[in-house]
Write a protein that holds these residues in place. Structure first.
Motif, PDB file in Angstrom:
ATOM      1  N   GLY A 184       4.007   6.977 -10.725  1.00  9.12           N
ATOM      2  CA  GLY A 184       3.057   7.121  -9.618  1.00  9.12           C
ATOM      3  C   GLY A 184       3.791   6.881  -8.310  1.00  9.12           C
ATOM      4  N   GLN A 185       3.043   6.805  -7.227  1.00 10.00           N
ATOM      5  CA  GLN A 185       3.675   6.671  -5.915  1.00 10.00           C
ATOM      6  C   GLN A 185       3.977   5.225  -5.531  1.00 10.00           C
ATOM      7  OE1 GLN A 185       4.300   9.553  -4.756  1.00 10.00           O
ATOM      8  NE2 GLN A 185       2.742  10.911  -5.598  1.00 10.00           N
ATOM      9  N   GLY A 186       4.928   5.096  -4.614  1.00  8.73           N
ATOM     10  CA  GLY A 186       5.207   3.802  -3.996  1.00  8.73           C
ATOM     11  C   GLY A 186       4.728   3.899  -2.554  1.00  8.73           C
ATOM     12  N   LEU A 187       5.676   4.078  -1.633  1.00 11.67           N
ATOM     13  CA  LEU A 187       5.343   4.214  -0.214  1.00 11.67           C
ATOM     14  C   LEU A 187       4.578   5.501   0.077  1.00 11.67           C
ATOM     15  CD1 LEU A 187       8.135   3.597   2.452  1.00 11.67           C
ATOM     16  CD2 LEU A 187       5.884   2.558   2.254  1.00 11.67           C
ATOM     17  N   ALA A 188       4.776   6.514  -0.727  1.00 14.37           N
ATOM     18  CA  ALA A 188       4.149   7.812  -0.478  1.00 14.37           C
ATOM     19  C   ALA A 188       2.667   7.788  -0.807  1.00 14.37           C
ATOM     20  CB  ALA A 188       4.864   8.893  -1.280  1.00 14.37           C
ATOM     21  N   HIS A 189       1.952   6.989  -0.056  1.00 10.93           N
ATOM     22  CA  HIS A 189       0.542   6.707  -0.295  1.00 10.93           C
ATOM     23  C   HIS A 189      -0.151   6.696   1.064  1.00 10.93           C
ATOM     24  CE1 HIS A 189      -2.861   3.897  -0.836  1.00 10.93           C
ATOM     25  NE2 HIS A 189      -2.883   4.292  -2.094  1.00 10.93           N
ATOM     26  N   PRO A 190      -1.415   7.112   1.135  1.00  8.43           N
ATOM     27  CA  PRO A 190      -2.118   7.178   2.429  1.00  8.43           C
ATOM     28  C   PRO A 190      -2.039   5.877   3.211  1.00  8.43           C
ATOM     29  CG  PRO A 190      -3.420   8.265   0.759  1.00  8.43           C
ATOM     30  CD  PRO A 190      -2.258   7.620   0.034  1.00  8.43           C
ATOM     31  N   ARG A 191      -2.071   4.755   2.502  1.00  9.08           N
ATOM     32  CA  ARG A 191      -1.938   3.444   3.175  1.00  9.08           C
ATOM     33  C   ARG A 191      -0.577   2.828   2.923  1.00  9.08           C
ATOM     34  NH1 ARG A 191      -6.492   5.892   2.404  1.00  9.08           N
ATOM     35  NH2 ARG A 191      -6.986   4.775   0.498  1.00  9.08           N
ATOM     36  N   ARG A 192       0.367   3.674   2.461  1.00 13.13           N
ATOM     37  CA  ARG A 192       1.738   3.213   2.208  1.00 13.13           C
ATOM     38  C   ARG A 192       1.770   2.096   1.168  1.00 13.13           C
ATOM     39  NH1 ARG A 192       1.477   7.163   4.383  1.00 13.13           N
ATOM     40  NH2 ARG A 192       2.065   7.742   6.508  1.00 13.13           N
ATOM     41  N   PHE A 193       0.875   2.141   0.227  1.00  7.83           N
ATOM     42  CA  PHE A 193       0.836   1.074  -0.765  1.00  7.83           C
ATOM     43  C   PHE A 193       0.385   1.577  -2.123  1.00  7.83           C
ATOM     44  CE2 PHE A 193      -0.155  -3.242  -2.357  1.00  7.83           C
ATOM     45  CZ  PHE A 193       0.987  -3.880  -1.908  1.00  7.83           C
TER      46      PHE A 193
ATOM     47  N   ALA B 196       3.373   1.361  -7.231  1.00  9.13           N
ATOM     48  CA  ALA B 196       4.733   0.811  -7.354  1.00  9.13           C
ATOM     49  C   ALA B 196       4.917  -0.334  -6.352  1.00  9.13           C
ATOM     50  CB  ALA B 196       5.779   1.896  -7.125  1.00  9.13           C
ATOM     51  N   CYS B 197       4.388  -0.167  -5.141  1.00 13.67           N
ATOM     52  CA  CYS B 197       4.452  -1.239  -4.147  1.00 13.67           C
ATOM     53  C   CYS B 197       3.650  -2.440  -4.631  1.00 13.67           C
ATOM     54  CB  CYS B 197       3.856  -0.776  -2.815  1.00 13.67           C
ATOM     55  SG  CYS B 197       4.661   0.655  -2.091  1.00 13.67           S
ATOM     56  N   HIS B 198       2.468  -2.134  -5.125  1.00 19.42           N
ATOM     57  CA  HIS B 198       1.545  -3.188  -5.553  1.00 19.42           C
ATOM     58  C   HIS B 198       2.179  -4.107  -6.604  1.00 19.42           C
ATOM     59  CE1 HIS B 198      -3.074  -3.484  -5.213  1.00 19.42           C
ATOM     60  NE2 HIS B 198      -2.565  -4.676  -5.386  1.00 19.42           N
ATOM     61  N   LEU B 199       2.712  -3.500  -7.653  1.00 22.94           N
ATOM     62  CA  LEU B 199       3.293  -4.300  -8.732  1.00 22.94           C
ATOM     63  C   LEU B 199       4.585  -4.981  -8.296  1.00 22.94           C
ATOM     64  CD1 LEU B 199       2.570  -1.910 -11.731  1.00 22.94           C
ATOM     65  CD2 LEU B 199       1.456  -4.098 -11.208  1.00 22.94           C
ATOM     66  N   GLY B 200       5.383  -4.274  -7.484  1.00 25.40           N
ATOM     67  CA  GLY B 200       6.629  -4.874  -7.019  1.00 25.40           C
ATOM     68  C   GLY B 200       6.375  -6.113  -6.182  1.00 25.40           C
TER      69      GLY B 200
ATOM     70  N   PHE C 134       4.937  -9.151  -8.220  1.00 23.67           N
ATOM     71  CA  PHE C 134       5.897  -9.854  -9.063  1.00 23.67           C
ATOM     72  C   PHE C 134       7.187 -10.210  -8.341  1.00 23.67           C
ATOM     73  CE2 PHE C 134       2.954  -8.115 -12.058  1.00 23.67           C
ATOM     74  CZ  PHE C 134       2.911  -9.045 -13.094  1.00 23.67           C
ATOM     75  N   GLY C 135       7.333  -9.741  -7.111  1.00 23.13           N
ATOM     76  CA  GLY C 135       8.539 -10.052  -6.359  1.00 23.13           C
ATOM     77  C   GLY C 135       9.776  -9.406  -6.952  1.00 23.13           C
ATOM     78  N   ILE C 136       9.590  -8.249  -7.561  1.00 20.84           N
ATOM     79  CA  ILE C 136      10.689  -7.555  -8.228  1.00 20.84           C
ATOM     80  C   ILE C 136      10.866  -6.179  -7.586  1.00 20.84           C
ATOM     81  CG2 ILE C 136      11.438  -6.515 -10.413  1.00 20.84           C
ATOM     82  CD1 ILE C 136       9.800  -8.653 -11.860  1.00 20.84           C
ATOM     83  N   PRO C 137      12.114  -5.737  -7.397  1.00 23.22           N
ATOM     84  CA  PRO C 137      12.336  -4.403  -6.860  1.00 23.22           C
ATOM     85  C   PRO C 137      11.590  -3.367  -7.700  1.00 23.22           C
ATOM     86  CG  PRO C 137      14.391  -5.612  -6.895  1.00 23.22           C
ATOM     87  CD  PRO C 137      13.385  -6.462  -7.626  1.00 23.22           C
ATOM     88  N   SER C 138      11.022  -2.371  -7.037  1.00 27.60           N
ATOM     89  CA  SER C 138      10.280  -1.354  -7.780  1.00 27.60           C
ATOM     90  C   SER C 138      10.429   0.008  -7.115  1.00 27.60           C
ATOM     91  CB  SER C 138       8.801  -1.728  -7.880  1.00 27.60           C
ATOM     92  OG  SER C 138       8.212  -1.784  -6.597  1.00 27.60           O
ATOM     93  N   VAL C 139      10.242   1.045  -7.933  1.00 32.47           N
ATOM     94  CA  VAL C 139      10.353   2.417  -7.453  1.00 32.47           C
ATOM     95  C   VAL C 139       9.229   3.241  -8.057  1.00 32.47           C
ATOM     96  CG1 VAL C 139      11.749   4.527  -7.559  1.00 32.47           C
ATOM     97  CG2 VAL C 139      12.853   2.327  -7.167  1.00 32.47           C
ATOM     98  N   GLY C 140       8.683   4.151  -7.258  1.00 34.58           N
ATOM     99  CA  GLY C 140       7.652   5.043  -7.769  1.00 34.58           C
ATOM    100  C   GLY C 140       8.242   6.414  -8.032  1.00 34.58           C
ATOM    101  N   CYS C 141       7.895   6.981  -9.173  1.00 37.22           N
ATOM    102  CA  CYS C 141       8.360   8.322  -9.531  1.00 37.22           C
ATOM    103  C   CYS C 141       7.150   9.105 -10.027  1.00 37.22           C
ATOM    104  CB  CYS C 141       9.429   8.238 -10.620  1.00 37.22           C
ATOM    105  SG  CYS C 141      10.047   9.851 -11.147  1.00 37.22           S
ATOM    106  N   ALA C 142       6.648  10.003  -9.165  1.00 34.37           N
ATOM    107  CA  ALA C 142       5.423  10.732  -9.511  1.00 34.37           C
ATOM    108  C   ALA C 142       5.717  12.189  -9.837  1.00 34.37           C
ATOM    109  CB  ALA C 142       4.433  10.644  -8.353  1.00 34.37           C
ATOM    110  N   LYS C 143       4.891  12.747 -10.689  1.00 37.84           N
ATOM    111  CA  LYS C 143       5.063  14.142 -11.101  1.00 37.84           C
ATOM    112  C   LYS C 143       4.405  15.093 -10.121  1.00 37.84           C
ATOM    113  CE  LYS C 143       3.047  13.118 -14.982  1.00 37.84           C
ATOM    114  NZ  LYS C 143       2.964  11.668 -14.707  1.00 37.84           N
TER     115      LYS C 143
ATOM    116  N   PRO D  40      10.053   4.447  -2.427  1.00 38.63           N
ATOM    117  CA  PRO D  40      10.323   3.028  -2.627  1.00 38.63           C
ATOM    118  C   PRO D  40       9.037   2.269  -2.934  1.00 38.63           C
ATOM    119  CG  PRO D  40      11.367   3.836  -0.620  1.00 38.63           C
ATOM    120  CD  PRO D  40      10.416   4.896  -1.076  1.00 38.63           C
ATOM    121  N   GLY D  41       9.160   1.290  -3.822  1.00 37.53           N
ATOM    122  CA  GLY D  41       8.018   0.434  -4.111  1.00 37.53           C
ATOM    123  C   GLY D  41       8.204  -0.862  -3.355  1.00 37.53           C
ATOM    124  N   HIS D  42       9.251  -1.598  -3.715  1.00 31.98           N
ATOM    125  CA  HIS D  42       9.498  -2.906  -3.117  1.00 31.98           C
ATOM    126  C   HIS D  42      10.984  -3.245  -3.197  1.00 31.98           C
ATOM    127  CE1 HIS D  42       8.580  -6.861  -1.672  1.00 31.98           C
ATOM    128  NE2 HIS D  42       8.871  -7.488  -2.803  1.00 31.98           N
TER     129      HIS D  42
END
Length: 225
Positions: free
Chosen positions: A111-120, A123-127, A130-139, A183-185
């Motif tokens: 799914g998306q990370g920053l590429a979201h209407p509210r930039r969230f 991928a951002c949410h979970l990252g 949990f304070g862990i680096p994250s990346v969104g990869c959407a189809k 980018p997620g986080h």
DNA sequence: GCGACAG
DNA sequence: ATCTTGTCGC
């Protein structure tokens, strides 16, 4: 002031968004620490049972070996609404993340990370939670526009929404439809694209995500859902 | 009001 | 995402 919570999902959307703004503003995006392990997450939905089967596959990024697999069934307490995917899939996925035994250096989301209407995106949410680096990869795209990347693997174009660069369209295989990476986080655009290309060498989608996809679908059928 | 719309 | 068989193509 960080909100107090006992369970990651106790954060409200506003809390989470505020927390991310705080982090992005004050924490230097240090070079991404070495990513040795990555946890890919996915969910399979049972239409008639109204249940979600979430799953995680933790892999060794260097060797590709599967280090851990985990599945968990959760009820669909929230409908699918474009832009609010976190509230449908987030709870079961965060529960799974908490139960993983293997230390995870990166969360990989379908799914998306920053590429979201509210930039969230999720991928951002979970990252952030949990304070862990994250990346969104959407189809496919949720918002924003981009030009078609070159036909060869590795080429990419910027994804732009309301004047912001929010991600990249990335060709992971010659001549196949690109994936949308954001980018997620704690990871920047280059980090994100580099990681996705490293993990998606043979198929359009990163191998860990494909494995997570198969994991949850097989589990759903085994459970008769 | 119309069109778009992660999974 | 899910409901579903075969089928076109490298």
């Amino acid at each position: 002031m960080l909100p107090a919570f006992t369970h990651p999902w106790d954060l409200t959307p506003a809390d989470a968004a505020a927390l991310q703004r705080t982090l992005r503003g004050r924490v230097e995006i240090r070079p991404l620490p070495p990513v040795r392990t990555a946890a890919a997450l996915d969910v399979s939905f049972s239409k008639f049972a109204k249940e979600l089967v979430g799953g995680a596959v933790v892999v060794d990024v260097e060797t590709g070996d599967v280090l851990e697999e985990r599945v968990l069934v959760g009820s669909a307490t929230f409908p699918y609404v474009p832009g609010l995917l976190s509230f449908r899939e987030g709870p079961v996925l965060s529960e799974i993340l908490m139960r993983l035994k293997t230390p995870v250096d990166l969360i990989l989301c379908d799914g998306q990370g920053l590429a979201h209407p509210r930039r969230f995106g999720i991928a951002c949410h979970l990252g952030v939670l949990f304070g862990i680096p994250s990346v969104g990869c959407a189809k496919s795209l949720l918002c924003g526009d981009c030009r078609e990347p070159g036909e060869k693997r590795g080429s990419s174009t910027r994804l732009i929404h309301n004047g912001d660069v929010v991600g990249r369209a990335v060709r992971t295989r010659d001549g196949v439809k690109p994936v949308f990476v954001s980018p997620g986080h704690l990871a920047d655009f280059d980090d994100s694209v580099r990681l996705i290309l490293r993990l998606a060498s043979r198929y359009r989608l990163p191998d860990p995500i494909r494995r997570a996809h198969r994991l949850v679908n097989e589990a759903r059928r085994r459970f008769g859902l």
